[in-house]
Motif scaffolding. Structure first.
Motif, PDB file in Angstrom:
ATOM      1  N   ASP A 128       0.836  -1.208   0.000  1.00 51.96           N
ATOM      2  CA  ASP A 128       0.000   0.000   0.000  1.00 51.96           C
ATOM      3  C   ASP A 128       0.866   1.252   0.000  1.00 51.96           C
ATOM      4  O   ASP A 128       0.573   2.231  -0.702  1.00 51.96           O
ATOM      5  CB  ASP A 128      -0.918   0.009   1.222  1.00 51.96           C
ATOM      6  N   GLN A 129       1.936   1.234   0.765  1.00 52.88           N
ATOM      7  CA  GLN A 129       2.844   2.376   0.817  1.00 52.88           C
ATOM      8  C   GLN A 129       3.429   2.692  -0.548  1.00 52.88           C
ATOM      9  O   GLN A 129       3.627   3.863  -0.896  1.00 52.88           O
ATOM     10  CB  GLN A 129       3.966   2.066   1.821  1.00 52.88           C
ATOM     11  N   HIS A 130       3.685   1.644  -1.329  1.00 48.49           N
ATOM     12  CA  HIS A 130       4.271   1.826  -2.670  1.00 48.49           C
ATOM     13  C   HIS A 130       3.217   1.862  -3.774  1.00 48.49           C
ATOM     14  O   HIS A 130       3.575   1.857  -4.958  1.00 48.49           O
ATOM     15  CB  HIS A 130       5.295   0.723  -2.924  1.00 48.49           C
ATOM     16  N   HIS A 131       1.957   1.909  -3.383  1.00 42.28           N
ATOM     17  CA  HIS A 131       0.836   2.043  -4.329  1.00 42.28           C
ATOM     18  C   HIS A 131       0.883   0.969  -5.422  1.00 42.28           C
ATOM     19  O   HIS A 131       0.674   1.241  -6.614  1.00 42.28           O
ATOM     20  CB  HIS A 131       0.849   3.433  -4.970  1.00 42.28           C
ATOM     21  N   LEU A 132       1.164  -0.255  -5.008  1.00 42.77           N
ATOM     22  CA  LEU A 132       1.266  -1.344  -5.970  1.00 42.77           C
ATOM     23  C   LEU A 132      -0.121  -1.857  -6.346  1.00 42.77           C
ATOM     24  O   LEU A 132      -0.994  -1.992  -5.471  1.00 42.77           O
ATOM     25  CB  LEU A 132       2.110  -2.480  -5.400  1.00 42.77           C
TER      26      LEU A 132
END
Length: 321
Positions: free
Chosen positions: A312-316
């Motif tokens: 989620d942090q890396h918007h994958l």
């Protein structure tokens, strides 16, 4: 922790092994009931107190030498037990073992709940100071262990090699969905390629959590124990487990730790970017370990949560573990 008594060799063999290796009689010997990576015995001899250790998860002679190399290197610079003797398979225990001096104290997991607010601050700062001292110890080359068994020409090469091993282990274990594995792997590979080029090898513990810390008796210094995972890595790697197993569980330690850690020098350039790269690799490593090699559903669920947050942090895009 497992009950190791049933798996220990007879205590008399440990007694004989100590005397063979040190030429000293044993006045008193007892098994340690608590342990995960080692079977151990405490020994009282005329010259002092010692600990005999032999590996469980990493039981081979090469594993022993890697641990001892890291421990002896670290002992020059910080508080950790010095190794005084090593036995190969030919000793009384019929398995690799080593003997180290005994450091008086209690591990951080036992100490922390008994400390006042001020005591917690002092412990956290002392731990940060100790880890900073560790991370100033240089290595000749990036390596998977302090004995230099496997080395790399660059930090990027070391990270890609580590990532490849983790991916292979995940493919074999088949615990993590394939699409998630590929999505995360591709992002980590990109992050590795953008790491700074000036990272230098330093002695890195790679298993920093409170049971591997020691509040020394008689003063406020904090020592480090159990060097079986140590390597010559980017020292930022150590902050992955510190975050997972220390600061997430005991957030009151983070600020004083960082005060001690940065007392002599600031955090390195690109700290956050480096940390998130290594977090991705370590979170992936948890799936084959706790899903297949050492099954533990609670730990596995924890790594699912960690990896989901990382994605989620890396918007994958795509599914989640």
């Amino acid at each position: 922790m497992p009950n190791l008594i049933a798996h220990h060799p007879p205590i008399e063999l440990a007694r004989i092994a100590f005397s063979q290796l040190t030429d000293e009689p044993v006045l008193r010997i007892a098994r340690l009931r608590k342990g995960w990576g080692h079977m151990s015995w405490t020994v009282r001899a005329p010259s002092g107190r010692y600990l005999i250790k032999t590996g469980i998860r990493r039981p081979h002679l090469a594993d022993l030498y890697r641990q001892v190399a890291a421990q002896q290197h670290a002992a020059i610079h910080l508080a950790t037990p010095q190794v005084i003797a090593i036995s190969d398979h030919g000793g009384a225990l019929q398995r690799p073992a080593y003997i180290q001096c005994w450091l008086e104290g209690k591990d951080g997991e036992v100490t922390l709940p008994r400390l006042s607010t001020d005591g917690v601050h002092r412990f956290g700062r002392a731990l940060g100071t100790t880890v900073a001292a560790l991370h100033r110890i240089p290595g000749p080359r990036f390596a998977e262990d302090a004995a230099g068994t496997v080395t790399y020409p660059s930090w990027a090469a070391a990270c890609h090699a580590r990532l490849t091993r983790v991916v292979t282990a995940n493919e074999k274990a088949s615990v993590l969905p394939t699409d998630v594995l590929h999505t995360v792997t591709d992002r980590i590979a990109e992050l590795i390629d953008h790491l700074p080029g000036d990272i230098t090898p330093r002695l890195t513990h790679r298993d920093l959590y409170l049971p591997n810390t020691l509040q020394l008796t008689g003063h406020e210094n904090v020592g480090l124990l159990d060097w079986e995972s140590a390597a010559y890595y980017d020292p930022v790697w150590d902050h992955v487990k510190l975050g997972m197993w220390v600061f997430d569980k005991h957030p009151q330690l983070q600020a004083p730790f960082m005060d001690g850690y940065t007392a002599d020098s600031p955090l390195p350039n690109g700290f956050d970017e480096r940390l998130t790269t290594y977090q991705g690799i370590e979170y992936l490593a948890g799936f084959p370990y706790f899903g297949a090699a050492w099954p533990d559903q609670t730990m596995l669920d924890g790594f699912r949560t960690l990896l989901t947050g990382w994605m989620d942090q890396h918007h994958l895009p795509g599914g989640r573990p």
